[in-house]
Design a protein around this motif. Structure first.
Motif, PDB file in Angstrom:
ATOM      1  N   PHE A 205       0.846  -1.196   0.000  1.00 28.45           N
ATOM      2  CA  PHE A 205       0.000   0.000   0.000  1.00 28.45           C
ATOM      3  C   PHE A 205       0.870   1.231   0.000  1.00 28.45           C
ATOM      4  O   PHE A 205       0.603   2.220  -0.660  1.00 28.45           O
ATOM      5  N   CYS A 206       1.913   1.108   0.747  1.00 27.65           N
ATOM      6  CA  CYS A 206       2.771   2.278   0.894  1.00 27.65           C
ATOM      7  C   CYS A 206       3.635   2.505  -0.343  1.00 27.65           C
ATOM      8  O   CYS A 206       3.880   3.628  -0.728  1.00 27.65           O
ATOM      9  N   PHE A 207       4.081   1.409  -0.937  1.00 29.63           N
ATOM     10  CA  PHE A 207       4.927   1.499  -2.134  1.00 29.63           C
ATOM     11  C   PHE A 207       4.199   0.808  -3.288  1.00 29.63           C
ATOM     12  O   PHE A 207       4.581  -0.302  -3.703  1.00 29.63           O
ATOM     13  N   PRO A 208       3.186   1.450  -3.831  1.00 30.66           N
ATOM     14  CA  PRO A 208       2.361   0.754  -4.832  1.00 30.66           C
ATOM     15  C   PRO A 208       3.104   0.423  -6.121  1.00 30.66           C
ATOM     16  O   PRO A 208       2.641  -0.404  -6.890  1.00 30.66           O
ATOM     17  N   HIS A 209       4.245   1.038  -6.356  1.00 32.19           N
ATOM     18  CA  HIS A 209       4.978   0.773  -7.610  1.00 32.19           C
ATOM     19  C   HIS A 209       6.010  -0.323  -7.479  1.00 32.19           C
ATOM     20  O   HIS A 209       6.743  -0.610  -8.415  1.00 32.19           O
ATOM     21  N   ILE A 210       6.072  -0.929  -6.307  1.00 33.36           N
ATOM     22  CA  ILE A 210       7.137  -1.910  -6.086  1.00 33.36           C
ATOM     23  C   ILE A 210       7.017  -3.067  -7.075  1.00 33.36           C
ATOM     24  O   ILE A 210       5.927  -3.535  -7.356  1.00 33.36           O
ATOM     25  N   ARG A 211       8.137  -3.429  -7.641  1.00 35.02           N
ATOM     26  CA  ARG A 211       8.145  -4.545  -8.592  1.00 35.02           C
ATOM     27  C   ARG A 211       8.972  -5.722  -8.087  1.00 35.02           C
ATOM     28  O   ARG A 211       8.644  -6.858  -8.311  1.00 35.02           O
ATOM     29  N   THR A 212      10.062  -5.420  -7.427  1.00 32.19           N
ATOM     30  CA  THR A 212      10.913  -6.512  -6.973  1.00 32.19           C
ATOM     31  C   THR A 212      11.414  -6.263  -5.551  1.00 32.19           C
ATOM     32  O   THR A 212      11.886  -5.163  -5.250  1.00 32.19           O
ATOM     33  N   ILE A 213      11.293  -7.289  -4.749  1.00 33.97           N
ATOM     34  CA  ILE A 213      11.983  -7.285  -3.455  1.00 33.97           C
ATOM     35  C   ILE A 213      12.908  -8.487  -3.486  1.00 33.97           C
ATOM     36  O   ILE A 213      12.453  -9.623  -3.577  1.00 33.97           O
ATOM     37  N   TYR A 214      14.166  -8.244  -3.447  1.00 30.75           N
ATOM     38  CA  TYR A 214      15.125  -9.343  -3.537  1.00 30.75           C
ATOM     39  C   TYR A 214      15.560  -9.747  -2.131  1.00 30.75           C
ATOM     40  O   TYR A 214      16.334  -9.036  -1.489  1.00 30.75           O
ATOM     41  N   TYR A 215      15.008 -10.862  -1.657  1.00 30.71           N
ATOM     42  CA  TYR A 215      15.340 -11.324  -0.303  1.00 30.71           C
ATOM     43  C   TYR A 215      16.608 -12.172  -0.278  1.00 30.71           C
ATOM     44  O   TYR A 215      17.345 -12.165   0.703  1.00 30.71           O
ATOM     45  N   GLY A 216      16.834 -12.905  -1.336  1.00 30.41           N
ATOM     46  CA  GLY A 216      18.031 -13.740  -1.417  1.00 30.41           C
ATOM     47  C   GLY A 216      18.226 -14.612  -0.200  1.00 30.41           C
ATOM     48  O   GLY A 216      17.270 -15.126   0.360  1.00 30.41           O
ATOM     49  N   GLU A 217      19.448 -14.743   0.237  1.00 29.12           N
ATOM     50  CA  GLU A 217      19.754 -15.518   1.424  1.00 29.12           C
ATOM     51  C   GLU A 217      19.895 -14.599   2.618  1.00 29.12           C
ATOM     52  O   GLU A 217      20.393 -13.490   2.500  1.00 29.12           O
ATOM     53  N   GLN A 218      19.491 -15.098   3.764  1.00 29.63           N
ATOM     54  CA  GLN A 218      19.601 -14.311   4.991  1.00 29.63           C
ATOM     55  C   GLN A 218      20.546 -15.009   5.955  1.00 29.63           C
ATOM     56  O   GLN A 218      20.658 -16.231   5.951  1.00 29.63           O
ATOM     57  N   ASN A 219      21.233 -14.214   6.769  1.00 27.86           N
ATOM     58  CA  ASN A 219      22.105 -14.800   7.798  1.00 27.86           C
ATOM     59  C   ASN A 219      21.426 -14.637   9.151  1.00 27.86           C
ATOM     60  O   ASN A 219      21.603 -13.620   9.792  1.00 27.86           O
ATOM     61  N   SER A 220      20.663 -15.607   9.546  1.00 28.44           N
ATOM     62  CA  SER A 220      20.001 -15.437  10.838  1.00 28.44           C
ATOM     63  C   SER A 220      20.972 -15.853  11.933  1.00 28.44           C
ATOM     64  O   SER A 220      21.964 -16.525  11.690  1.00 28.44           O
ATOM     65  N   ASN A 221      20.694 -15.403  13.171  1.00 26.92           N
ATOM     66  CA  ASN A 221      21.617 -15.660  14.279  1.00 26.92           C
ATOM     67  C   ASN A 221      21.792 -17.147  14.539  1.00 26.92           C
ATOM     68  O   ASN A 221      22.888 -17.632  14.736  1.00 26.92           O
ATOM     69  N   VAL A 222      20.634 -17.830  14.541  1.00 27.19           N
ATOM     70  CA  VAL A 222      20.648 -19.226  14.969  1.00 27.19           C
ATOM     71  C   VAL A 222      21.276 -20.112  13.897  1.00 27.19           C
ATOM     72  O   VAL A 222      22.268 -20.784  14.139  1.00 27.19           O
ATOM     73  N   ASN A 223      20.660 -20.080  12.723  1.00 26.58           N
ATOM     74  CA  ASN A 223      21.174 -20.904  11.641  1.00 26.58           C
ATOM     75  C   ASN A 223      22.046 -20.036  10.740  1.00 26.58           C
ATOM     76  O   ASN A 223      21.691 -18.903  10.449  1.00 26.58           O
ATOM     77  N   LYS A 224      23.118 -20.548  10.333  1.00 27.18           N
ATOM     78  CA  LYS A 224      24.089 -19.742   9.597  1.00 27.18           C
ATOM     79  C   LYS A 224      23.462 -19.053   8.402  1.00 27.18           C
ATOM     80  O   LYS A 224      23.645 -17.885   8.174  1.00 27.18           O
ATOM     81  N   SER A 225      22.718 -19.822   7.661  1.00 30.37           N
ATOM     82  CA  SER A 225      22.159 -19.227   6.470  1.00 30.37           C
ATOM     83  C   SER A 225      20.769 -19.783   6.242  1.00 30.37           C
ATOM     84  O   SER A 225      20.595 -20.969   6.060  1.00 30.37           O
ATOM     85  N   THR A 226      19.808 -18.924   6.296  1.00 28.64           N
ATOM     86  CA  THR A 226      18.454 -19.368   6.013  1.00 28.64           C
ATOM     87  C   THR A 226      17.944 -18.609   4.802  1.00 28.64           C
ATOM     88  O   THR A 226      18.474 -17.577   4.428  1.00 28.64           O
TER      89      THR A 226
END
Ligand SMILES: *[C@@H]1O[C@H](CO)[C@@H](O)[C@H](O)[C@H]1NC(C)=O
Ligand SMILES: *[C@@H]1O[C@H](CO)[C@@H](O)[C@H](O)[C@H]1NC(C)=O
Ligand SMILES: *[C@@H]1O[C@H](CO)[C@@H](O)[C@H](O)[C@H]1NC(C)=O
Ligand SMILES: *[C@@H]1O[C@H](CO)[C@@H](O)[C@H](O)[C@H]1NC(C)=O
Ligand SMILES: *[C@@H]1O[C@H](CO)[C@@H](O)[C@H](O)[C@H]1NC(C)=O
Ligand SMILES: *[C@@H]1O[C@H](CO)[C@@H](O)[C@H](O)[C@H]1NC(C)=O
Length: 417
Positions: A350-371
């Motif tokens: 709603f706030c960014f109605p023109h959004i086309r891509t959100i690139y989440y890729g890989e995340q480094n969470s604290n618990v698991n090295k790479s989620t």
């Protein structure tokens, strides 16, 4: 047609105009490796080239090549030259790049009258081997390429006609107090890949360059934001320094900023309203230590915050209110290599109605090295082709996405290495 779409068309036209106008000043894509292959006969006609009406006797230095078709250019590049040849009076563009030139003496320039552009990049020039005033007396000089040399000091004096000065890939660690004065027309200054630190820039009056649109200071040793930049500035490149904070209201003196690149620094906390700028289109803060987001201005289109320490994207923080008549222009967010465990809230759409891509890729969470979030790339309004592409990205999520490259290419053209 609704008012909104009319507005967005006007906006598109406006951005198109802005980009056409300043295309020349766009940052380079420094993520690309530098092409080593150079064009031997690079033709760069000056827009104001005054082609003589009568054929002039084509005088040309013995070592060089003066193509009859471009009578104002002299090509002396890639010739292992150790010295600058004598320059005939009619030459406007002088190409001396990729040689072994160590010195710039006054002699060869004796007869120069209308020289507008010199390319001396990829040589071995040291500051103390440049005759004092040799450039300053070239009163028509507009472009000076001195990148990839051995300069230890910012060359000066320079002619007041100068518009583009390229000094990247040198060893500059000194900047004389008055070196920046007398350059009223300079629009582009490239100082990337030098040895500049805070003490060198301290007290230097960049703001005397009243027409400066782009300054590149990437790959130096800055720990704080450069002081006293002129309010004309539109493109600021500070990647790969060690800057750890941005002072409150730093950008209030720089309302024209269109693109800010600060990836590969040590930014941790950014004052909430720092980027509340009316013209900002691209903001690159990847590879820092950010934990929290900040206010997103209406104009922003591309946001890069990958490889930071963000655990949650608080959309309310980025976008405290929605104004349907003035929607935010954000189209692309890159957030991979953070510590996200959940995607952004749907309020984002709603706030960014023109959004086309959100690139989440890989995340480094604290618990698991790479989620990995369930949807590494979020795309809106997918065409069948885009859908396939997004599917492919599932498999190759750690690589740059197609869109990513596309987006960058839209804004940034190679700058002059
Ligand atoms: C300058 O022009 C004069 C007269 O044409 C010529 O004799 C001299 O060699 C030229 N000098 C250089 C450095 O080109
Ligand atoms: C100057 O020389 C460099 C090579 O060092 C080349 O990449 C560039 O295109 C040249 N630029 C102009 C304007 O001559
Ligand atoms: C600076 O640019 C303006 C506009 O192009 C021009 O009229 C003026 O002569 C330039 N100044 C110098 C010192 O070349
Ligand atoms: C950052 O700069 C250093 C030299 O100061 C260089 O070795 C390194 O490759 C640069 N990194 C990036 C990402 O540009
Ligand atoms: C998000 O930011 C808003 C505004 O600062 C704040 O009121 C809210 O508590 C934050 N939400 C979370 C989950 O942190
Ligand atoms: C970490 O990974 C393990 C197995 O790979 C999984 O069972 C666990 O739920 C994960 N923990 C978190 C917090 O994601």
């Amino acid at each position: 047609m609704g008012i909104l779409s009319q507005l967005s068309i006007i906006y598109l036209l406006w951005t198109a105009m802005v980009f056409c106008q300043y295309e020349d000043y766009d940052f380079g894509d420094e993520y690309d490796d530098e092409p080593d292959h150079q064009h031997s006969y690079y033709f760069n006609p000056s827009p104001q080239a005054e082609v003589p009406r009568f054929p002039v006797p084509v005088e040309c230095a013995r070592e060089c090549f003066c193509p009859p078709a471009f009578p104002l250019s002299m090509y002396c590049d890639h010739r292992k030259l150790k010295m600058i040849p004598n320059i005939p009076p009619h030459v406007q563009q002088l190409y001396l790049q990729n040689n072994d030139i160590e010195a710039v003496p006054a002699g060869p320039f004796t007869n120069v009258t209308i020289l507008r552009e010199i390319n001396l990049s990829h040589n071995k020039i040291k500051f103390h081997m440049i005759d004092h005033g040799v450039f300053a007396k070239l009163s028509h000089l507009v472009q000076l390429h001195l990148q990839h040399n051995e300069l230890e000091e910012f060359p000066f004096p320079l002619p007041s006609s100068l518009e583009r000065l390229l000094l990247g890939f040198n060893k500059i660690s000194q900047l004389s107090g008055n070196a920046l004065e007398g350059l009223p027309n300079i629009t582009m200054l490239d100082l990337c890949n030098n040895f500049l630190d805070d003490s060198v820039l301290k007290g230097k009056r960049f703001s005397v360059m009243k027409n400066l649109m782009q300054i590149n200071l990437c790959n130096n040793k800055l720990e704080t934001m450069p002081p006293d930049l002129p309010s004309s500035l539109m493109y600021l490149s500070l990647e790969n320094n060690s800057i750890s904070y941005i002072p409150e209201n730093y950008f209030s003196r720089l309302p024209k900023i269109i693109a800010l690149r600060m990836s590969h620094n040590n930014l941790q906390n950014i004052p909430y309203n720092t980027f509340n700028l009316p013209n900002l289109l691209e903001l690159n803060l990847g590879h820092n230590k950010l934990k929290q987001l900040f206010y997103i201005p209406r104009s922003l289109q591309h946001l890069y915050i990958e490889d930071n320490d963000i655990e949650m994207i608080n959309v309310t923080l980025m976008c405290p209110s929605i104004d349907p008549m003035n929607t935010k222009q954000l189209t692309y967010i890159r957030v991979d290599q953070n510590k996200l465990t959940t995607p952004m809230s749907t309020y984002a759409f709603f706030c960014f109605p023109h959004i086309r891509t959100i690139y989440y890729g890989e995340q480094n969470s604290n618990v698991n090295k790479s989620t990995q979030l369930r949807t590494p790339v979020f795309r809106r309004l997918l065409t069948p082709e885009e859908y396939d592409e997004a599917e492919d990205d599932h498999e190759t999520h750690d690589q740059e996405t197609e869109e990513d490259r596309e987006e960058e290419n839209n804004y940034f053209y190679p700058y002059f290495q």
